[in-house]
Design an enzyme around this catalytic site. Structure first.
Site, short mmCIF file in Angstrom:
data_model
loop_
_atom_site.label_atom_id
_atom_site.label_comp_id
_atom_site.label_asym_id
_atom_site.label_seq_id
_atom_site.Cartn_x
_atom_site.Cartn_y
_atom_site.Cartn_z
N GLY A 1 0.81 -1.23 0.00
CA GLY A 1 0.00 0.00 0.00
C GLY A 1 0.83 1.26 0.00
O GLY A 1 1.87 1.37 -0.68
N TYR B 1 -10.63 5.21 15.02
CA TYR B 1 -9.66 5.57 13.97
C TYR B 1 -9.52 7.10 13.87
O TYR B 1 -8.40 7.64 13.84
CB TYR B 1 -10.14 4.98 12.65
CG TYR B 1 -9.24 5.22 11.47
CD1 TYR B 1 -8.06 4.50 11.31
CD2 TYR B 1 -9.58 6.15 10.49
CE1 TYR B 1 -7.24 4.70 10.21
CE2 TYR B 1 -8.77 6.35 9.38
CZ TYR B 1 -7.60 5.63 9.24
OH TYR B 1 -6.79 5.82 8.15
P1 NAD Z 1 -2.69 -0.97 4.35
O1 NAD Z 1 -3.59 -1.69 5.30
O2 NAD Z 1 -2.69 -1.38 2.92
O3 NAD Z 1 -1.19 -1.02 4.88
C1 NAD Z 1 -0.87 -0.77 6.22
C2 NAD Z 1 0.42 -1.48 6.56
O4 NAD Z 1 0.70 -1.24 7.95
C3 NAD Z 1 0.28 -2.99 6.38
O5 NAD Z 1 1.38 -3.50 5.64
C4 NAD Z 1 0.28 -3.52 7.80
O6 NAD Z 1 0.81 -4.82 7.95
C5 NAD Z 1 1.12 -2.47 8.52
N1 NAD Z 1 0.86 -2.49 9.96
C6 NAD Z 1 -0.33 -2.55 10.58
N2 NAD Z 1 -0.16 -2.65 11.92
C7 NAD Z 1 1.18 -2.64 12.13
C8 NAD Z 1 1.97 -2.73 13.30
N3 NAD Z 1 1.42 -2.85 14.51
N4 NAD Z 1 3.31 -2.68 13.18
C9 NAD Z 1 3.88 -2.58 11.95
N5 NAD Z 1 3.18 -2.50 10.80
C10 NAD Z 1 1.83 -2.54 10.90
O7 NAD Z 1 -3.05 0.56 4.53
P2 NAD Z 1 -2.76 1.82 3.58
O8 NAD Z 1 -4.02 2.19 2.91
O9 NAD Z 1 -1.52 1.64 2.81
O10 NAD Z 1 -2.56 2.94 4.73
C11 NAD Z 1 -1.30 3.39 5.18
C12 NAD Z 1 -1.54 4.51 6.18
O11 NAD Z 1 -2.32 5.54 5.57
C13 NAD Z 1 -2.31 4.09 7.42
O12 NAD Z 1 -1.82 4.79 8.54
C14 NAD Z 1 -3.72 4.54 7.13
O13 NAD Z 1 -4.47 4.74 8.29
C15 NAD Z 1 -3.45 5.81 6.38
N6 NAD Z 1 -4.56 6.25 5.51
C16 NAD Z 1 -4.92 5.52 4.41
C17 NAD Z 1 -5.96 5.98 3.62
C18 NAD Z 1 -6.38 5.27 2.37
O14 NAD Z 1 -7.28 5.76 1.70
N7 NAD Z 1 -5.80 4.14 1.99
C19 NAD Z 1 -6.63 7.14 3.96
C20 NAD Z 1 -6.24 7.84 5.08
C21 NAD Z 1 -5.19 7.39 5.85
#
Ligand code: NAD
Length: 442
Positions: free
Chosen positions: A218, A348
């Site tokens: 991601g 969240y």
């Molecule tokens: P995703 O779920 O695809 O990836 C998140 C990654 O974080 C995963 O690889 C997971 O294994 C890792 N992770 C989770 N818990 C963990 C821990 N305790 N220790 C180490 N690694 C851990 O999510 P994404 O969409 O790539 O999101 C990345 C960030 O962006 C997150 O903080 C998410 O909240 C934020 N975000 C995403 C969006 C979106 O639209 N995708 C929007 C707003 C914020």
């Protein structure tokens, strides 16, 4: 997972059908590529009234890679970038200069182009200046909603000391790298000492080490890729359960894998051991969505701990131990849910609002060490996290922003790279949304 509607509207039958049915027609966004790192064409430099920065801008703006034109120049027929210097605006009457400068050219801006309004620091001693400068914020945000065709608008408030420290930000906001950033207000601070003048703008992070949490996939994987493109050695951290994906990312970016749960009791210690670090990106995050009435205490505390508690603990340890030293850059991940709130996401949204509070609170103290701390607040970004969102809400999330489409992990990565840049010492305590000017929390 991909935005099929956007793809469809880019085809001839899709264009025909969406036009006939009056459906939204999101424009393809020009994004950074090695073949097209900057816009082609001319940057139009406008001034509202008079400005103390005209000469300095004449020197600085060509450094964005664009040729600079002044109003009336025939060659600037469809400029991909317009900079309006409104730093001299100090009264309500002066605001007429904003209208006078942009009104004649706004229709001609190239599709996918940029409007960047430059404002001044709000004077604590001159209420009318502060009001007139604050007016630029409402103006810019409204203009961003009007522009259409993939165009964006932002307001950059210069530091009290003027343009010093602004170059990396101008380069970012006036390039394809900021494709999914719109309607944002960024405040620069006086950069505390001279800027590193030996910056290699093609590989600004060469010789530096970055640690990215949640890097297996991601947004985190895209951040690792982009920081490696910019020259960094990237320590890719993710939970041991996804060690294979993590290893793949680390190999692809020529970095190191660190399988580790950020909430583990020894997480801070092991991250310190991975140092010294120049860049720390807190990207790991989880959701456990449920309305409050049905939410378990476990769902509450696990989200708060991964998204906020671990960010606070590990940042403090890395700073205290000296593993993050002079000139380091910290980028944490907030979310528009933390700004606007979202039903089913009290846990969240609380964690992500906490991230915004944290960077604002840490910034002044860390400035003494030349360390900056900022947050990116993504909107709807295509990833596994958003692929899990129910279809109708997912479709609404994609369309409910000024650009009418979702963002890509690369968009968050480019914003992170700008904040991680050695030349971005003037950017601290900021929460920058990467959301196409989402209507949520706008
Ligand atoms: P995703 O779920 O695809 O990836 C998140 C990654 O974080 C995963 O690889 C997971 O294994 C890792 N992770 C989770 N818990 C963990 C821990 N305790 N220790 C180490 N690694 C851990 O999510 P994404 O969409 O790539 O999101 C990345 C960030 O962006 C997150 O903080 C998410 O909240 C934020 N975000 C995403 C969006 C979106 O639209 N995708 C929007 C707003 C914020």
């Amino acid at each position: 997972m991909a935005d099929r509607y956007l793809h469809f509207t880019g085809t001839a039958p899709g264009r025909f059908l969406t036009r006939r049915l009056g459906l939204p027609q999101p424009a393809p966004l020009p994004r950074w590529s090695p073949e097209r790192p900057t816009f082609e064409g001319e940057l139009l430099h406008l001034t509202a009234g008079t400005s103390p920065h005209t000469d300095a801008l004449d020197d600085l703006l060509p450094r964005t890679g664009l040729r600079v034109a002044r109003p009336g120049s025939a060659s600037a027929a469809a400029p991909p970038a317009v900079v309006l210097d409104a730093t001299g605006v100090g009264t309500v009457e002066d605001l007429a200069g904003v209208h006078a400068a942009l009104h004649p050219v706004v229709r001609s801006i190239a599709a996918g182009g940029r409007v960047l309004v430059l404002g001044a620091h709000l004077s604590p001693d001159d209420p009318e200046q502060a009001a007139a400068q604050q007016a630029l914020e409402g103006f810019t945000r409204s203009l961003a909603k009007e522009l259409g065709q993939g165009r964006t608008a932002q307001l950059l408030r210069l530091a009290p000391g003027g343009l010093s420290g602004a170059e990396s930000t101008l380069r970012f906001l006036l390039s394809p790298r900021s494709a999914y950033v719109s309607g944002q207000v960024v405040q620069l601070a006086d950069a505390g000492g001279p800027l590193p003048y030996d910056i290699d703008w093609d590989r600004p992070l060469a010789g530096r080490t970055a640690l990215v949490t949640g890097a297996a996939r991601g947004i985190g994987a895209a951040v690792a890729t982009t920081l490696a493109r910019d020259g960094a050695h990237v320590v890719c951290l993710d939970v041991p359960q996804v060690a294979e994906d993590l290893e793949r990312t680390a190999v692809r970016v020529g970095g190191t894998a660190l399988p580790l749960d950020v909430t583990a009791p020894d997480a801070a210690e092991r991250m310190v051991a991975a140092g010294p670090l120049d860049v720390l990106v807190h990207n790991a995050g989880i959701t456990r969505d449920r309305r409050l009435a049905g939410m378990t205490a476990e769902a509450w505390s696990s989200v708060l701990d991964v998204n906020l508690g671990a960010v606070i603990r590990t940042t403090q340890s890395l700073v205290k131990s000296g593993a993050l030293g002079e000139g380091a850059r910290i980028v944490a991940t907030s979310s528009i849910a933390g700004i606007a709130g979202n039903a089913g996401q009290t846990n969240y949204a609380a964690s992500k609002a906490g991230v915004a509070g944290l960077v604002r609170a840490l910034a002044p103290g860390l400035a003494a060490y030349g360390i900056t701390v900022n947050a990116v607040a993504p909107g709807f970004i295509e990833s596994r996290m958003t692929a899990a969102v129910p279809l109708m809400i997912r479709e609404a999330g994609r369309r409910m922003n000024s650009l009418g489409q979702s963002g890509l992990p690369e968009d968050v990565a480019e914003t992170t790279a700008w904040l991680a840049h050695p030349g971005s010492g003037a950017v601290t305590g900021q929460v920058v949304r990467v959301c196409g000017q989402s209507l949520l929390g706008a």
